[in-house]
Design an enzyme around this catalytic site. Structure first.
Site, mmCIF file in Angstrom:
data_model
loop_
_atom_site.group_PDB
_atom_site.id
_atom_site.type_symbol
_atom_site.label_atom_id
_atom_site.label_comp_id
_atom_site.label_asym_id
_atom_site.label_seq_id
_atom_site.Cartn_x
_atom_site.Cartn_y
_atom_site.Cartn_z
ATOM 1 N N CYS A 12 0.765 -0.997 -0.024
ATOM 2 C CA CYS A 12 -0.118 -0.013 -0.253
ATOM 3 C C CYS A 12 0.868 1.282 0.021
ATOM 4 O O CYS A 12 2.206 1.133 -0.089
ATOM 5 C CB CYS A 12 -0.986 0.054 1.343
ATOM 6 S SG CYS A 12 0.121 0.276 3.049
ATOM 7 N N HIS A 40 4.874 -6.153 8.297
ATOM 8 C CA HIS A 40 4.700 -7.604 8.680
ATOM 9 C C HIS A 40 5.256 -8.570 7.291
ATOM 10 O O HIS A 40 4.244 -8.858 6.811
ATOM 11 C CB HIS A 40 3.290 -7.629 8.875
ATOM 12 C CG HIS A 40 2.883 -6.981 10.070
ATOM 13 N ND1 HIS A 40 3.489 -7.136 11.349
ATOM 14 C CD2 HIS A 40 1.993 -6.199 10.498
ATOM 15 C CE1 HIS A 40 3.071 -6.252 12.264
ATOM 16 N NE2 HIS A 40 2.042 -5.615 11.888
ATOM 17 N N HIS A 73 3.329 2.417 11.111
ATOM 18 C CA HIS A 73 2.313 2.388 12.260
ATOM 19 C C HIS A 73 2.090 3.565 12.903
ATOM 20 O O HIS A 73 1.165 3.826 13.715
ATOM 21 C CB HIS A 73 2.419 1.133 13.019
ATOM 22 C CG HIS A 73 2.429 -0.163 12.396
ATOM 23 N ND1 HIS A 73 3.452 -0.846 12.133
ATOM 24 C CD2 HIS A 73 1.438 -1.011 12.042
ATOM 25 C CE1 HIS A 73 3.372 -2.022 11.341
ATOM 26 N NE2 HIS A 73 1.960 -2.299 11.395
ATOM 27 N N CYS A 95 2.409 6.575 8.308
ATOM 28 C CA CYS A 95 1.541 6.676 7.160
ATOM 29 C C CYS A 95 0.612 7.959 7.619
ATOM 30 O O CYS A 95 0.175 8.182 8.604
ATOM 31 C CB CYS A 95 0.645 5.523 7.078
ATOM 32 S SG CYS A 95 -0.462 5.584 5.762
ATOM 33 N N HIS A 123 -2.066 -3.824 18.908
ATOM 34 C CA HIS A 123 -1.663 -3.578 17.427
ATOM 35 C C HIS A 123 -0.557 -2.252 17.767
ATOM 36 O O HIS A 123 -1.133 -1.339 18.377
ATOM 37 C CB HIS A 123 -2.596 -3.429 16.383
ATOM 38 C CG HIS A 123 -2.275 -3.265 15.036
ATOM 39 N ND1 HIS A 123 -1.614 -2.286 14.585
ATOM 40 C CD2 HIS A 123 -1.892 -4.415 14.171
ATOM 41 C CE1 HIS A 123 -1.208 -2.419 13.390
ATOM 42 N NE2 HIS A 123 -1.404 -3.748 13.105
ATOM 43 N N GLU A 125 -0.411 0.077 15.890
ATOM 44 C CA GLU A 125 -0.854 1.214 15.546
ATOM 45 C C GLU A 125 -1.879 1.806 16.653
ATOM 46 O O GLU A 125 -1.792 2.913 16.821
ATOM 47 C CB GLU A 125 -1.723 1.090 14.145
ATOM 48 C CG GLU A 125 -2.293 2.429 13.585
ATOM 49 C CD GLU A 125 -3.518 2.144 12.571
ATOM 50 O OE1 GLU A 125 -3.069 1.243 11.491
ATOM 51 O OE2 GLU A 125 -4.514 2.623 12.848
ATOM 52 N N ASN A 219 -4.279 -6.755 8.384
ATOM 53 C CA ASN A 219 -5.097 -6.691 7.055
ATOM 54 C C ASN A 219 -5.090 -7.813 6.104
ATOM 55 O O ASN A 219 -6.316 -8.136 5.750
ATOM 56 C CB ASN A 219 -4.797 -5.393 6.141
ATOM 57 C CG ASN A 219 -3.367 -5.612 5.432
ATOM 58 O OD1 ASN A 219 -3.198 -5.987 4.516
ATOM 59 N ND2 ASN A 219 -2.250 -4.952 6.148
#
Ligand code: F3S
Length: 792
Positions: A12, A40, A73, A95, A123, A125, A219
């Site tokens: 992405c 990841h 993240h 990001c 997580h 993030e 994801n």
């Protein structure tokens, strides 16, 4: 077998950006600390680490002065603060979508709201997001989680960027229903949402699904679960060796999706592996037929591959680090894949549409962050439009113009901006369209355009005309010299196009040309309006010996002749008028052919002597300038056309021999008005009276002197009277003694001989009829007779 590749596949935007930043820094400094696994994906991490990256799990592991990369993240503000305290150089690859969440959370928390987070609490993030509200966020996943909270709380709901979009919608509706005051921020990353939607659609039409991505990738896991809803055979693989499509049939339709951290080379490996499996497949009626037709035909929207450099190998590779290195034996080189399966490679390449610098594409807006617009152009990664490339008008906020999902035309500025991003420009597309539309205007050279000053450049100003940049040379900015060109930046300016270079797409414009044209039009209009006998207002522009030039508008200067300046005699117009003075004048004559206008100023002024008695009432004190001195006094100018006279007796407080003893020409004097005769045009003034009135001490002094004089005169008179009386007495005494003395005696000597009395006949008096003659006349006649007798 048919393969259907998802449109949104590979890294992405955020992951690509982070990797490119890491690679770029490693190339430059050879060593880089990364807080947590960069992405990841083990393969990618290994490659990065081979280049010199060191993955650490706490700030304390990084030595002072070293560079630490924050991965996509993001981290809590507290972490960045700790880095700064330890002297660590921080490079932030968070990001932009995650940064947006951080901003929302910080702001809403500061506004007193409780932050609800939909995501995994462990997580990285979410840990960073929670750090933006001092770790006070509440993670909500179920209705029970929400019901346990106080409904009167003011809350703000955000989600992890890679959260399941559908699940978030459900939680959002529960939050809305439960809380009185809730703000819902849809922060699921559009890329994630798009991939999930695509996976859902593909899984409905495919017999098997392959999900490529690391098991730790949130994801990727989410994609797999979405696919499983509609497809029984979902295979999650991190690399091609994990692929075992059991019972694969030649007529299978296989959909391929990938997580945001799956590199393209991994996807290629998986597809190559599938191609090999397909060759050995039992019962395949036509070798390669399925792949060839399936992949090309089934992909509804072709994958767009970059072509920035004409280097096929480079274009196909997703990571710059690997592009610059020689393919290693244990690495799946792209060339090897193609060699191993040329038929698949050809089929795959056919699906690729190349992009190049300067290409115009239509994409769709997927995100707007801090004025940067992220656009899905169907390429393996999204492109972005920097704010300064969105519009030629720097004041335009992209969020006000486009919204997520809107189609947008863009030009590829750079296929790879050095950080792996596709750099796009919407401004260029706009400008091209505007240029074309401008060039279609046949009257371009006659038309006046409304431009806006944009920036000062060497030799002039850049302005935009209908969105197209135009250069205005400094000499064309105005009819006058422009001192501060920067003052025109951001301001509207009317322009005429004076030169067009179509080949170089350049326009030269002029504001001066507009001003000249406008002045000419105004001039014509003004001439047509001038009417003899009418009054106009104007400004005195120039004074000469023979008159004053007055600007009466429209660029017309009329002349007020010196004789028309004032009612009285005027030596020079400057005695009455001054430059810049606004006056009303009478149009006396207009000669359009010779472009001359005669004006009169005095004609609109009252005749001065008619008002003199009101302006200078008797008894008032006035001030004026001595303009002329004559033997009997001085003339004082009370105004240019009115002089008053100070008689010599009124010049000073004491008697003077001549006027110059007291005043001179040019002196400004104060006088009292003694008399005004408007018909005879005479004003009598007294400086003496004014002085006495304004200076009582002088008047008193004079009065004392006068009194003293009177006293002395009285004394003298008394003295003279006494003397006269004494003399009279003496005379009487002498006479009486003479009468008493015998004849022949000599009279005594007296001090003064008595004057012999003369009889009346002794005078030669005129006849009685001339008795009205004055005494002086008689005296003169007597003198004349006496002289006559003497002559005889
Ligand atoms: Fe960013 Fe979305 Fe990727 S949040 S890191 S672009 S999945």
């Amino acid at each position: 077998m048919r393969l259907i590749l998802a449109k949104n596949i590979g890294f992405c935007f955020g992951v690509r950006r982070a990797i490119d930043m890491a690679v770029d820094m490693l190339k430059r400094q050879g060593k880089l600390y990364i807080l947590g696994e960069l992405i990841h994906n083990k393969d990618v991490i290994e490659r990065i680490e081979r280049m010199g990256a060191l993955t650490v799990h706490s700030v304390e592991e990084v030595p002072c002065g070293q560079t630490l990369l924050i991965r996509s993240h993001g981290v809590a503000p507290e972490v960045v603060k700790r880095c700064q305290e330890r002297g660590i150089i921080v490079k932030n690859a968070t990001c932009p979508f995650v940064e947006k969440i951080h901003n929302i959370v910080s702001h809403q928390y500061a506004c007193g709201r409780t932050i609800l987070i939909y995501g995994k609490d462990d997580h990285p993030e979410c840990i960073g997001t929670n750090g933006c509200c001092n770790d006070q966020g509440v993670f909500v996943h179920t209705k029970a989680d929400i019901d346990a909270l106080d409904p009167t709380k003011r809350v703000c709901l955000v989600s992890q960027t890679t959260a399941d979009a559908e699940g978030f919608e459900k939680i959002a509706s529960l939050v809305k229903a439960h809380f009185v005051d809730a703000i819902i921020e849809k922060t699921v990353c559009p890329t994630t949402a798009a991939r999930q939607k695509e996976a859902e659609k593909l899984s409905q039409s495919c017999t098997k699904m392959v999900v490529i991505g690391d098991k730790n990738s949130s994801n990727t896991t989410k994609l797999a679960s979405v696919c499983k809803k509609y497809c029984k055979h979902v295979h999650s693989v991190a690399k091609e060796s994990e692929l075992s499509l059991e019972k694969i049939a030649y007529n299978d339709i296989i959909g391929i999706v990938s997580g945001a951290s799956a590199p393209d080379w991994k996807i290629r490996e998986v597809i190559t592996r599938m191609s090999e499996m397909e060759k050995t497949m039992a019962g395949n009626p036509v070798e390669n037929d399925g792949i060839e037709t399936g992949a090309a035909a089934a992909v509804e929207e072709p994958i767009v591959a970059e072509c920035d450099c004409k280097n096929e190998a480079k274009c196909a590779c997703e990571c710059n680090a690997e592009q610059t290195e020689e393919p290693k034996a244990d690495e799946p080189a792209e060339e090897k894949s193609e060699a191993a399966d040329p038929s698949f490679a050809e089929a795959f390449e056919k699906t690729l549409v190349r992009i190049r610098n300067g290409q115009i594409l239509t994409g769709s807006v997927v995100q707007i962050v801090d004025g940067e617009v992220c656009v899905n152009i169907g390429y393996k990664s999204d492109g972005f439009i920097p704010r300064n490339e969105f519009s030629s008008d720097a004041d335009v906020n992209p969020a006000d113009v486009v919204k997520i999902g809107d189609p947008i035309e863009v030009e590829v500025i750079k296929v790879n901006d050095g950080e792996g991003n596709v750099l796009l420009s919407h401004k260029n597309v706009e400008s091209k369209k505007m240029w074309d539309s401008l060039m279609q205007d046949e009257n371009i050279s006659d038309k006046v355009f409304e431009g806006i000053g944009k920036e000062v450049v060497k030799g002039g100003l850049i302005a935009t005309i209908e969105g197209v940049r135009a250069f205005i040379p400094a000499s064309q900015l105005s009819t006058k010299y422009v001192e501060k060109i920067e003052d025109l930046v951001g301001k509207p300016i009317t322009l005429k196009v004076i030169e067009v270079d179509k080949a170089r797409k350049r326009i030269v414009a002029s504001h001066k040309a507009v001003m000249v044209a406008e002045a000419e039009a105004a001039r014509k209009q003004r001439w047509s309006e001038l009417e003899v006998g009418s009054k106009v207002k104007g400004v005195v522009r120039r004074l000469t010996d023979f008159g004053a030039f007055v600007d009466i508008g429209g660029g017309i200067d009329g002349l007020v002749h010196v004789t028309d300046v004032a009612w009285g005699r005027v030596k020079h117009p400057k005695d009455v008028l001054s430059i810049g003075q606004e006056i009303e004048v009478l149009i006396r004559d207009v000669d359009v052919e010779k472009q001359r206008v005669s004006l009169g100023y005095k004609q609109l002024q009252p005749k001065p002597w008619t008002m003199a008695d009101q302006k200078y009432p008797i008894g008032s004190i006035v001030e004026g300038k001595v303009v002329r001195i004559v033997p009997f006094g001085a003339f004082v100018a009370l105004e240019p056309t009115i002089d008053g006279l100070i008689h010599i007796s009124q010049v000073g407080v004491k008697r003077i021999a001549k006027v110059e003893d007291e005043i001179n020409v040019g002196d400004v004097v104060r006088c009292k008005v003694l008399d005004v005769n408007t018909e005879a045009k005479r004003i009598s003034l007294s400086r003496r009276e004014a002085i006495l009135e304004e200076h009582p001490e002088i008047a008193e002094e004079l009065a004392q002197e006068k009194a003293e004089r009177v006293r002395i005169a009285a004394e003298r008179a008394a003295e003279r009277a006494a003397q006269d009386a004494q003399r009279q007495q003496e005379r009487e005494n002498r006479r009486s003694s003479e009468r008493r003395a015998p004849q022949g005696d000599k009279p005594e000597r007296s001090e003064r001989r008595e004057r012999p009395r003369r009889d009346e006949d002794a005078y030669d008096l005129p006849p009685v009829e001339q008795s009205t003659t004055s005494l002086a006349g008689l005296f003169a006649a007597a003198m004349a007779n006496a002289e006559k007798k003497d002559e005889e």
